[in-house]
Design a protein around this motif. Sequence first.
Motif, PDB file in Angstrom:
ATOM      1  N   ARG A 279       0.670  -0.605  -0.051  1.00 13.21           N
ATOM      2  CA  ARG A 279       0.066  -0.258  -0.057  1.00 13.21           C
ATOM      3  C   ARG A 279       0.885   1.048  -0.072  1.00 13.21           C
ATOM      4  O   ARG A 279       0.639   2.603  -0.572  1.00 13.21           O
ATOM      5  N   TYR A 280       2.200   1.128   0.733  1.00 12.95           N
ATOM      6  CA  TYR A 280       2.566   2.808   0.430  1.00 12.95           C
ATOM      7  C   TYR A 280       3.401   2.593  -0.706  1.00 12.95           C
ATOM      8  O   TYR A 280       3.365   4.260  -1.082  1.00 12.95           O
ATOM      9  N   MET A 281       4.386   1.877  -0.972  1.00 15.54           N
ATOM     10  CA  MET A 281       4.717   1.739  -2.617  1.00 15.54           C
ATOM     11  C   MET A 281       3.775   2.570  -3.403  1.00 15.54           C
ATOM     12  O   MET A 281       3.880   3.185  -4.325  1.00 15.54           O
ATOM     13  N   ILE A 282       2.082   2.015  -3.470  1.00 18.97           N
ATOM     14  CA  ILE A 282       1.279   2.599  -4.453  1.00 18.97           C
ATOM     15  C   ILE A 282       1.077   3.867  -4.190  1.00 18.97           C
ATOM     16  O   ILE A 282       0.913   4.453  -4.938  1.00 18.97           O
ATOM     17  N   ALA A 283       0.856   3.967  -3.236  1.00 18.91           N
ATOM     18  CA  ALA A 283       0.360   4.992  -2.774  1.00 18.91           C
ATOM     19  C   ALA A 283       2.246   6.287  -3.407  1.00 18.91           C
ATOM     20  O   ALA A 283       1.652   7.604  -3.454  1.00 18.91           O
ATOM     21  N   PHE A 284       2.822   5.732  -3.073  1.00 22.29           N
ATOM     22  CA  PHE A 284       4.303   6.470  -3.469  1.00 22.29           C
ATOM     23  C   PHE A 284       3.709   6.231  -5.372  1.00 22.29           C
ATOM     24  O   PHE A 284       4.072   7.253  -5.526  1.00 22.29           O
ATOM     25  N   GLY A 285       3.779   5.517  -5.600  1.00 23.39           N
ATOM     26  CA  GLY A 285       3.368   6.160  -7.575  1.00 23.39           C
ATOM     27  C   GLY A 285       2.533   6.625  -7.493  1.00 23.39           C
ATOM     28  O   GLY A 285       2.638   7.689  -8.504  1.00 23.39           O
ATOM     29  N   LEU A 286       1.485   6.544  -7.037  1.00 23.01           N
ATOM     30  CA  LEU A 286       0.064   7.924  -7.361  1.00 23.01           C
ATOM     31  C   LEU A 286       0.875   9.087  -6.389  1.00 23.01           C
ATOM     32  O   LEU A 286       0.245   9.376  -7.316  1.00 23.01           O
ATOM     33  N   GLY A 287       1.277   8.953  -6.046  1.00 25.35           N
ATOM     34  CA  GLY A 287       1.592  10.527  -5.296  1.00 25.35           C
ATOM     35  C   GLY A 287       2.893  11.160  -6.207  1.00 25.35           C
ATOM     36  O   GLY A 287       3.007  12.224  -6.513  1.00 25.35           O
ATOM     37  N   THR A 288       3.736  10.301  -7.282  1.00 25.98           N
ATOM     38  CA  THR A 288       4.431  10.567  -8.013  1.00 25.98           C
ATOM     39  C   THR A 288       4.207  10.441  -9.443  1.00 25.98           C
ATOM     40  O   THR A 288       4.063  11.268 -11.058  1.00 25.98           O
ATOM     41  N   LEU A 289       2.808   9.886 -10.179  1.00 25.23           N
ATOM     42  CA  LEU A 289       1.431  10.938 -10.913  1.00 25.23           C
ATOM     43  C   LEU A 289       1.713  11.784 -11.703  1.00 25.23           C
ATOM     44  O   LEU A 289       1.708  11.895 -13.258  1.00 25.23           O
ATOM     45  N   PRO A 290       1.281  12.485 -10.324  1.00 24.24           N
ATOM     46  CA  PRO A 290       0.556  14.075 -11.702  1.00 24.24           C
ATOM     47  C   PRO A 290       2.082  14.732 -12.122  1.00 24.24           C
ATOM     48  O   PRO A 290       1.867  15.571 -13.344  1.00 24.24           O
ATOM     49  N   MET A 291       3.309  14.075 -11.080  1.00 30.46           N
ATOM     50  CA  MET A 291       4.491  14.821 -11.549  1.00 30.46           C
ATOM     51  C   MET A 291       4.534  13.948 -13.002  1.00 30.46           C
ATOM     52  O   MET A 291       5.320  15.074 -14.321  1.00 30.46           O
ATOM     53  N   MET A 292       4.755  13.384 -13.046  1.00 30.38           N
ATOM     54  CA  MET A 292       4.854  12.474 -14.073  1.00 30.38           C
ATOM     55  C   MET A 292       3.968  12.909 -15.449  1.00 30.38           C
ATOM     56  O   MET A 292       4.844  12.838 -16.265  1.00 30.38           O
ATOM     57  N   LEU A 293       3.285  12.457 -15.391  1.00 29.24           N
ATOM     58  CA  LEU A 293       2.205  13.551 -16.180  1.00 29.24           C
ATOM     59  C   LEU A 293       2.714  14.825 -16.665  1.00 29.24           C
ATOM     60  O   LEU A 293       2.316  14.788 -17.846  1.00 29.24           O
ATOM     61  N   ALA A 294       2.522  15.954 -16.209  1.00 30.17           N
ATOM     62  CA  ALA A 294       3.202  16.694 -16.224  1.00 30.17           C
ATOM     63  C   ALA A 294       4.845  17.253 -17.006  1.00 30.17           C
ATOM     64  O   ALA A 294       4.635  18.209 -17.810  1.00 30.17           O
ATOM     65  N   ILE A 295       4.867  16.272 -16.142  1.00 34.40           N
ATOM     66  CA  ILE A 295       6.466  16.579 -17.283  1.00 34.40           C
ATOM     67  C   ILE A 295       6.772  15.525 -18.894  1.00 34.40           C
ATOM     68  O   ILE A 295       6.941  15.972 -19.659  1.00 34.40           O
ATOM     69  N   ALA A 296       5.678  14.783 -18.725  1.00 32.20           N
ATOM     70  CA  ALA A 296       5.156  14.019 -19.934  1.00 32.20           C
ATOM     71  C   ALA A 296       4.535  14.626 -21.156  1.00 32.20           C
ATOM     72  O   ALA A 296       4.860  15.242 -21.598  1.00 32.20           O
TER      73      ALA A 296
END
Length: 185
Positions: free
Chosen positions: A112-129
């Motif tokens: 759960r922690y690592m999924i939350a980490f991945g979801l937390g990085t999603l907005p920035m990764m999408l913005a950069i892409a």
Amino acid sequence: YNFGRIVTYALMGALFGSLGHGFALAGLQRWVSLLLGAAILIGLVASPRLANTIPVARAVNWLKASLATLLQRRALPALFGIGVLNGLLPCGLVYVACAAATATGDVLLGVRYMIAFGLGTLPMMLAIALAGQKLQFALRFKLQRLIPVSLAIVGALLVLRGLALDIPYLSPKLPAQPGATSSCH
């Protein structure tokens, strides 16, 4: 792509949560949290000096070659594979998240922690892409300066957790005996 990254992070969460569970059963959870937090804080100071001495070049070269092969394909499974491999690339933030997943002392909490980490990085990764090259260099540089601050915060939180100061959610009192759990009757 992002789903592939998060799947890799979830698998890492299971691995490191399981490792942390073993430490918890041995009564070492408090010390693991203290050591991982201290390692993160020390790593922030020592990282420029140690960056080129870690022998992971062969694995990184294999990952890069695999990514290059997948980048040539234009199919959905290739994008998923790129995300899976990207999740394995060396990254300080991922290392810190894995340390925190270990400190959870539980397989499901680690996942759960690592999924939350991945979801937390999603907005920035999408913005950069989406922004790509349009993102000004000055803004990228400013955002990059936040990384050590976030690492220091996580390291300090892990140390606080390991101190077991009986502060709810921040530094809970951990059981003194190996494998012991606290319960109320």
